[in-house]
Design an enzyme around this catalytic site. Structure first.
Site, PDB file in Angstrom:
ATOM      1  N   GLY A 113      48.306  40.590  39.239  1.00 55.03           N
ATOM      2  CA  GLY A 113      48.977  41.561  40.106  1.00 55.03           C
ATOM      3  C   GLY A 113      48.167  41.863  41.353  1.00 55.03           C
ATOM      4  N   ASP A 114      48.806  42.652  42.203  1.00 53.08           N
ATOM      5  CA  ASP A 114      48.176  43.110  43.445  1.00 53.08           C
ATOM      6  C   ASP A 114      47.857  44.588  43.243  1.00 53.08           C
ATOM      7  OD1 ASP A 114      47.695  44.242  45.945  1.00 53.08           O
ATOM      8  OD2 ASP A 114      49.134  42.961  46.976  1.00 53.08           O
ATOM      9  N   HIS A 133      33.662  47.918  48.405  1.00 55.31           N
ATOM     10  CA  HIS A 133      32.901  47.479  49.590  1.00 55.31           C
ATOM     11  C   HIS A 133      33.665  46.433  50.424  1.00 55.31           C
ATOM     12  CE1 HIS A 133      30.537  43.789  47.747  1.00 55.31           C
ATOM     13  NE2 HIS A 133      31.839  43.686  47.568  1.00 55.31           N
TER      14      HIS A 133
HETATM   15  C1  LIG Z   1      34.186  40.639  45.525  1.00 55.33           C
HETATM   16  S1  LIG Z   1      35.189  40.121  44.201  1.00 55.33           S
HETATM   17  C2  LIG Z   1      34.494  41.070  42.850  1.00 55.33           C
HETATM   18  C3  LIG Z   1      34.798  40.456  41.530  1.00 55.33           C
HETATM   19  C4  LIG Z   1      34.215  41.170  40.307  1.00 55.33           C
HETATM   20  N1  LIG Z   1      34.681  42.550  40.198  1.00 55.33           N
HETATM   21  C5  LIG Z   1      32.707  41.093  40.328  1.00 55.33           C
HETATM   22  O1  LIG Z   1      32.051  42.102  40.604  1.00 55.33           O
HETATM   23  O2  LIG Z   1      32.185  39.997  40.089  1.00 55.33           O
HETATM   24  C6  LIG Z   1      36.741  40.920  44.521  1.00 55.33           C
HETATM   25  C7  LIG Z   1      37.822  40.594  43.506  1.00 55.33           C
HETATM   26  O3  LIG Z   1      38.989  41.382  43.824  1.00 55.33           O
HETATM   27  C8  LIG Z   1      40.129  40.562  43.702  1.00 55.33           C
HETATM   28  N2  LIG Z   1      41.181  41.110  44.559  1.00 55.33           N
HETATM   29  C9  LIG Z   1      41.184  41.155  45.916  1.00 55.33           C
HETATM   30  N3  LIG Z   1      42.321  41.723  46.361  1.00 55.33           N
HETATM   31  C10 LIG Z   1      43.055  42.030  45.254  1.00 55.33           C
HETATM   32  C11 LIG Z   1      44.322  42.640  45.069  1.00 55.33           C
HETATM   33  N4  LIG Z   1      45.056  43.033  46.101  1.00 55.33           N
HETATM   34  N5  LIG Z   1      44.766  42.813  43.799  1.00 55.33           N
HETATM   35  C12 LIG Z   1      44.020  42.397  42.738  1.00 55.33           C
HETATM   36  N6  LIG Z   1      42.798  41.823  42.853  1.00 55.33           N
HETATM   37  C13 LIG Z   1      42.324  41.640  44.102  1.00 55.33           C
HETATM   38  C14 LIG Z   1      39.644  39.199  44.159  1.00 55.33           C
HETATM   39  O4  LIG Z   1      40.509  38.162  43.736  1.00 55.33           O
HETATM   40  C15 LIG Z   1      38.261  39.136  43.529  1.00 55.33           C
HETATM   41  O5  LIG Z   1      38.315  38.630  42.213  1.00 55.33           O
END
Ligand SMILES: C[S@@+](CC[C@H](N)C(=O)[O-])C[C@H]1O[C@@H](n2cnc3c(N)ncnc32)[C@H](O)[C@@H]1O
Length: 223
Positions: A113-114, A133
């Site tokens: 999902g988003d 961040h």
């Molecule tokens: C910087 S990564 C951090 C991943 C993990 N929480 C970690 O600390 O290793 C950001 C994560 O947020 C997810 N993400 C970004 N936008 C998103 C959205 N709109 N809905 C769901 N997940 C999202 C990305 O796919 C990615 O897996």
């Protein structure tokens, strides 16, 4: 001595290259490499952020943007009673199911999902590790309000980030991360007070933070 030439070089050459990184990450091999890179850190620092506070009162956990589920694995290992829903975008969830293994099957679930638009699962604890961040204050507030609504009363939010000192002059690693965020995302690293303001505005109370002494720090607040 003036730093003008280096700054011009960074602005005219390096910065435009970095501007294309998002496209690179959107390609499947780059996304896989990025996700593998993201997961590695939690085998080193997962324990310190997950034990900064006692999370045993929160058996139903949702790791928002939980990527490969690496932090979820650490969480189920440390807290035998908990189950974790890893919520991420469909492209990431499908890739993770294809390329990563899950011996803790049954206690870790994936949900596509988003997080800005789709319904979030109800949970006692939402983990947001390296999520806020990435985003502007406005988008963080929007996301935190959505989390607040899906969090059960008495539940909590665990934010895992690298905290800037209050005077914003350090730590050096976090300052460099913040510069990186400026180049690659619409976000930045923040101080504990800045997170307190964002998280409290969404309705959460009892804000606490712990500097772990490692790269990532932990913030807990309650609904
Ligand atoms: C910087 S990564 C951090 C991943 C993990 N929480 C970690 O600390 O290793 C950001 C994560 O947020 C997810 N993400 C970004 N936008 C998103 C959205 N709109 N809905 C769901 N997940 C999202 C990305 O796919 C990615 O897996």
């Amino acid at each position: 001595m003036s730093q003008c030439h280096m700054l011009q070089y960074l602005a005219r050459s390096t910065y435009p290259c970095w501007g294309h990184l998002a496209e690179a990450v959107r390609s499947a091999p780059e996304r896989l490499q990025f996700t593998r890179g993201l997961q590695e850190v939690w085998s080193v620092h997962g324990r310190s952020v997950l034990t900064a506070f006692d999370l045993s009162p929160f058996p139903v956990v949702c790791d928002l943007g939980g990527s490969s589920g690496a932090l979820a694995k650490e969480c189920t290992a440390l807290y035998p009673e908990c189950t974790v829903t890893v919520f991420d975008i469909p492209e990431v969830v499908q890739m993770v199911k294809e390329h990563f293994s899950f011996p803790e099957e049954g206690r870790i679930h994936f949900h596509e999902g988003d997080f800005f638009k789709d319904r979030l699962p109800e949970a006692n604890l939402f983990i947001l590790a390296r999520i806020l961040h990435d985003w502007s204050d406005e988008k963080c507030s929007h996301l935190l309000q959505r989390v607040y609504h899906s969090c059960t009363p008495g539940g909590g939010i665990l934010v895992v980030e690298s905290l800037l000192d209050e005077d914003r002059r350090g730590p050096l690693t976090t300052l460099l991360y913040s510069l990186n965020m400026l180049v690659q995302t619409e976000g930045q690293e923040r101080t504990a007070s800045e997170y307190c303001s964002l998280i409290s505005s969404a309705g959460f109370v009892d804000f606490q933070f712990k500097k772990t002494g490692h790269t990532y720090d932990a913030i807990l607040a309650r609904k």
